[in-house]
Write a protein that holds these residues in place. Structure first.
Motif, PDB file in Angstrom:
ATOM      1  N   THR A  18       3.370  -9.887   4.400  1.00 12.41           N
ATOM      2  CA  THR A  18       2.049  -9.301   4.168  1.00 12.41           C
ATOM      3  C   THR A  18       2.025  -8.697   2.770  1.00 12.41           C
ATOM      4  O   THR A  18       3.064  -8.504   2.124  1.00 12.41           O
ATOM      5  N   ARG A  19       0.825  -8.390   2.328  1.00 12.98           N
ATOM      6  CA  ARG A  19       0.614  -7.818   0.996  1.00 12.98           C
ATOM      7  C   ARG A  19      -0.279  -6.592   1.157  1.00 12.98           C
ATOM      8  O   ARG A  19      -1.366  -6.691   1.727  1.00 12.98           O
ATOM      9  N   GLU A  20       0.236  -5.455   0.713  1.00  6.44           N
ATOM     10  CA  GLU A  20      -0.497  -4.188   0.876  1.00  6.44           C
ATOM     11  C   GLU A  20      -1.023  -3.745  -0.487  1.00  6.44           C
ATOM     12  O   GLU A  20      -0.240  -3.496  -1.408  1.00  6.44           O
ATOM     13  N   PRO A  21      -2.341  -3.639  -0.636  1.00  6.33           N
ATOM     14  CA  PRO A  21      -2.895  -3.305  -1.950  1.00  6.33           C
ATOM     15  C   PRO A  21      -2.585  -1.871  -2.400  1.00  6.33           C
ATOM     16  O   PRO A  21      -2.493  -0.965  -1.574  1.00  6.33           O
ATOM     17  N   ILE A  22      -2.414  -1.723  -3.716  1.00  5.55           N
ATOM     18  CA  ILE A  22      -2.273  -0.404  -4.348  1.00  5.55           C
ATOM     19  C   ILE A  22      -3.583  -0.063  -5.060  1.00  5.55           C
ATOM     20  O   ILE A  22      -4.122   1.024  -4.922  1.00  5.55           O
ATOM     21  N   ARG A  26      -2.916  -4.609  -8.031  1.00 10.47           N
ATOM     22  CA  ARG A  26      -1.494  -4.438  -7.696  1.00 10.47           C
ATOM     23  C   ARG A  26      -1.294  -4.372  -6.186  1.00 10.47           C
ATOM     24  O   ARG A  26      -2.201  -4.019  -5.448  1.00 10.47           O
ATOM     25  N   TYR A  27      -0.047  -4.701  -5.777  1.00  7.97           N
ATOM     26  CA  TYR A  27       0.247  -4.670  -4.342  1.00  7.97           C
ATOM     27  C   TYR A  27       1.731  -4.444  -4.085  1.00  7.97           C
ATOM     28  O   TYR A  27       2.554  -4.562  -5.000  1.00  7.97           O
ATOM     29  N   ILE A  28       2.058  -4.158  -2.838  1.00 11.39           N
ATOM     30  CA  ILE A  28       3.449  -4.083  -2.367  1.00 11.39           C
ATOM     31  C   ILE A  28       3.651  -5.264  -1.426  1.00 11.39           C
ATOM     32  O   ILE A  28       2.818  -5.523  -0.566  1.00 11.39           O
ATOM     33  N   SER A  29       4.761  -5.985  -1.603  1.00 13.39           N
ATOM     34  CA  SER A  29       5.021  -7.121  -0.722  1.00 13.39           C
ATOM     35  C   SER A  29       6.519  -7.324  -0.537  1.00 13.39           C
ATOM     36  O   SER A  29       7.301  -6.417  -0.825  1.00 13.39           O
ATOM     37  N   ASN A  30       6.936  -8.468  -0.074  1.00 18.22           N
ATOM     38  CA  ASN A  30       8.363  -8.742   0.139  1.00 18.22           C
ATOM     39  C   ASN A  30       8.655 -10.212  -0.149  1.00 18.22           C
ATOM     40  O   ASN A  30       7.754 -10.971  -0.484  1.00 18.22           O
ATOM     41  N   ARG A  31       9.917 -10.595  -0.028  1.00 18.55           N
ATOM     42  CA  ARG A  31      10.355 -11.931  -0.460  1.00 18.55           C
ATOM     43  C   ARG A  31      10.257 -13.008   0.614  1.00 18.55           C
ATOM     44  O   ARG A  31      10.807 -14.094   0.455  1.00 18.55           O
ATOM     45  N   VAL A 105      -5.908   3.497  -1.202  1.00 12.31           N
ATOM     46  CA  VAL A 105      -5.983   2.397  -2.165  1.00 12.31           C
ATOM     47  C   VAL A 105      -6.998   2.773  -3.235  1.00 12.31           C
ATOM     48  O   VAL A 105      -8.132   3.151  -2.919  1.00 12.31           O
ATOM     49  N   ALA A 106      -6.597   2.692  -4.507  1.00  6.39           N
ATOM     50  CA  ALA A 106      -7.510   3.068  -5.594  1.00  6.39           C
ATOM     51  C   ALA A 106      -8.588   2.001  -5.756  1.00  6.39           C
ATOM     52  O   ALA A 106      -8.298   0.798  -5.692  1.00  6.39           O
ATOM     53  N   SER A 107      -9.818   2.434  -5.965  1.00  4.47           N
ATOM     54  CA  SER A 107     -10.900   1.459  -6.100  1.00  4.47           C
ATOM     55  C   SER A 107     -10.959   0.889  -7.520  1.00  4.47           C
ATOM     56  O   SER A 107     -11.520  -0.174  -7.750  1.00  4.47           O
ATOM     57  N   GLN A 108     -10.348   1.602  -8.468  1.00  2.00           N
ATOM     58  CA  GLN A 108     -10.279   1.109  -9.847  1.00  2.00           C
ATOM     59  C   GLN A 108      -8.806   0.959 -10.242  1.00  2.00           C
ATOM     60  O   GLN A 108      -7.948   1.620  -9.664  1.00  2.00           O
ATOM     61  N   LYS A 109      -8.533   0.153 -11.216  1.00  7.27           N
ATOM     62  CA  LYS A 109      -7.155  -0.031 -11.694  1.00  7.27           C
ATOM     63  C   LYS A 109      -6.567   1.320 -12.115  1.00  7.27           C
ATOM     64  O   LYS A 109      -7.201   2.061 -12.885  1.00  7.27           O
ATOM     65  N   ILE A 110      -5.379   1.616 -11.610  1.00  2.00           N
ATOM     66  CA  ILE A 110      -4.747   2.903 -11.929  1.00  2.00           C
ATOM     67  C   ILE A 110      -4.273   2.881 -13.383  1.00  2.00           C
ATOM     68  O   ILE A 110      -3.607   1.934 -13.821  1.00  2.00           O
ATOM     69  N   LYS A 111      -4.614   3.917 -14.127  1.00  2.00           N
ATOM     70  CA  LYS A 111      -4.235   3.988 -15.534  1.00  2.00           C
ATOM     71  C   LYS A 111      -2.847   4.582 -15.678  1.00  2.00           C
ATOM     72  O   LYS A 111      -2.433   5.453 -14.920  1.00  2.00           O
ATOM     73  N   LYS A 112      -2.155   4.124 -16.710  1.00  2.00           N
ATOM     74  CA  LYS A 112      -0.831   4.655 -17.017  1.00  2.00           C
ATOM     75  C   LYS A 112      -1.009   6.082 -17.536  1.00  2.00           C
ATOM     76  O   LYS A 112      -1.886   6.348 -18.345  1.00  2.00           O
ATOM     77  N   SER A 113      -0.159   7.029 -17.020  1.00  2.00           N
ATOM     78  CA  SER A 113      -0.247   8.396 -17.546  1.00  2.00           C
ATOM     79  C   SER A 113       1.134   9.047 -17.579  1.00  2.00           C
ATOM     80  O   SER A 113       1.898   8.800 -18.500  1.00  2.00           O
ATOM     81  N   ASP A 114       1.489   9.801 -16.556  1.00  2.00           N
ATOM     82  CA  ASP A 114       2.749  10.559 -16.580  1.00  2.00           C
ATOM     83  C   ASP A 114       3.979   9.646 -16.528  1.00  2.00           C
ATOM     84  O   ASP A 114       3.888   8.482 -16.163  1.00  2.00           O
TER      85      ASP A 114
END
Ligand code: C5P
Length: 220
Positions: A18-22, A26-31, A105-114
């Motif tokens: 399965t694929r879990e959206p971030i 982007r997403y979290i998945s497996n092999r 799950v973020a509705s917009q692309k997460i921006k790079k920060s910290d």
């Protein structure tokens, strides 16, 4: 084998990861490749079963004579499996389901920060455990267990905890077994306590052995 031995039977197979959206990109998945589940679905269809294949992410092409439902997340997979479960005779959960999903799950692309960022995860439903709780005596339920140690002991624990009829266990740390290869080395453990040790073999061959064993046990 083309003996139509599963004619009249409805079989659900889940496959792939399965694929879990971030966020939207982007997403979290497996092999997981989906090879094992697709091989089982193909073999069950060739034996005459009505097959519903609920598939996570893979680029394997749709098997013939199978109703293919493509999903992404664990919860989508659960919804489709449960829709088909009531009148199903055999259910084989070979999918690698994400144990956790992103809490918000973020509705917009997460921006790079910290320098360090944290994503909070929450537990996904255990689809197989849910099926084990509601299955009837006539329904045959099969799970998979991918382990890296104590294969038999952990697999037997899952068989009991999830109220399964069979568990197919493999040691994914062995060469030629588990994720993303064409072969597997598996132990087929059934609720009557029998254990079949399958040698290194093609997943297409293992699919036959799994279905042979299911038929043998169901016809007893
Ligand atoms: O407990 P574990 O995840 O190792 O069990 C593996 C079995 O449970 C597989 O058959 C897998 O498809 C199923 N599973 C599930 N839902 C989850 C996690 C695993 O159905 N959330």
């Amino acid at each position: 084998q083309n003996n139509q031995s599963l004619k009249g039977k409805k079989v659900i197979v889940s496959a792939a990861g399965t694929r879990e959206p971030i966020d939207p990109v982007r997403y979290i998945s497996n092999r997981s490749s989906g090879k094992m589940g697709y091989a089982i679905a193909t073999e069950a269809a060739s034996r005459g079963a009505e097959v519903v294949l609920v598939s996570g992410i893979t680029n394997i092409k749709a098997p013939e004579n199978v109703k293919l439902i493509k999903v992404e997340s664990a919860r989508e997979m659960q919804k489709h499996i449960e829709e088909h479960f009531a009148d199903c005779d055999i259910t084989i959960m070979s999918a690698a389901v994400s144990d956790y999903r992103v809490k918000e799950v973020a509705s917009q692309k997460i921006k790079k920060s910290d320098e360090v960022m944290t994503i909070e995860l929450v537990k996904n439903p255990d689809i197989l455990k849910g099926l084990g709780e509601k299955k009837s005596d006539k329904q045959y339920l099969v799970g998979f267990a991918a382990e890296t140690q104590n294969v038999e002991e952990y697999a037997k624990g899952k068989l009991q905890r999830k109220n399964l009829d069979m568990i197919v266990a493999n040691d994914v740390s062995q060469a030629g077994a588990g994720f993303n290869v064409d072969t597997n080395i598996a132990k087929i453990i059934t609720c009557d306590g029998e254990i079949k040790q399958a040698p290194l073999m093609q997943k297409t061959e293992l699919a036959k052995l799994i279905l042979d064993t299911i038929e043998e046990k169901m016809n007893k």
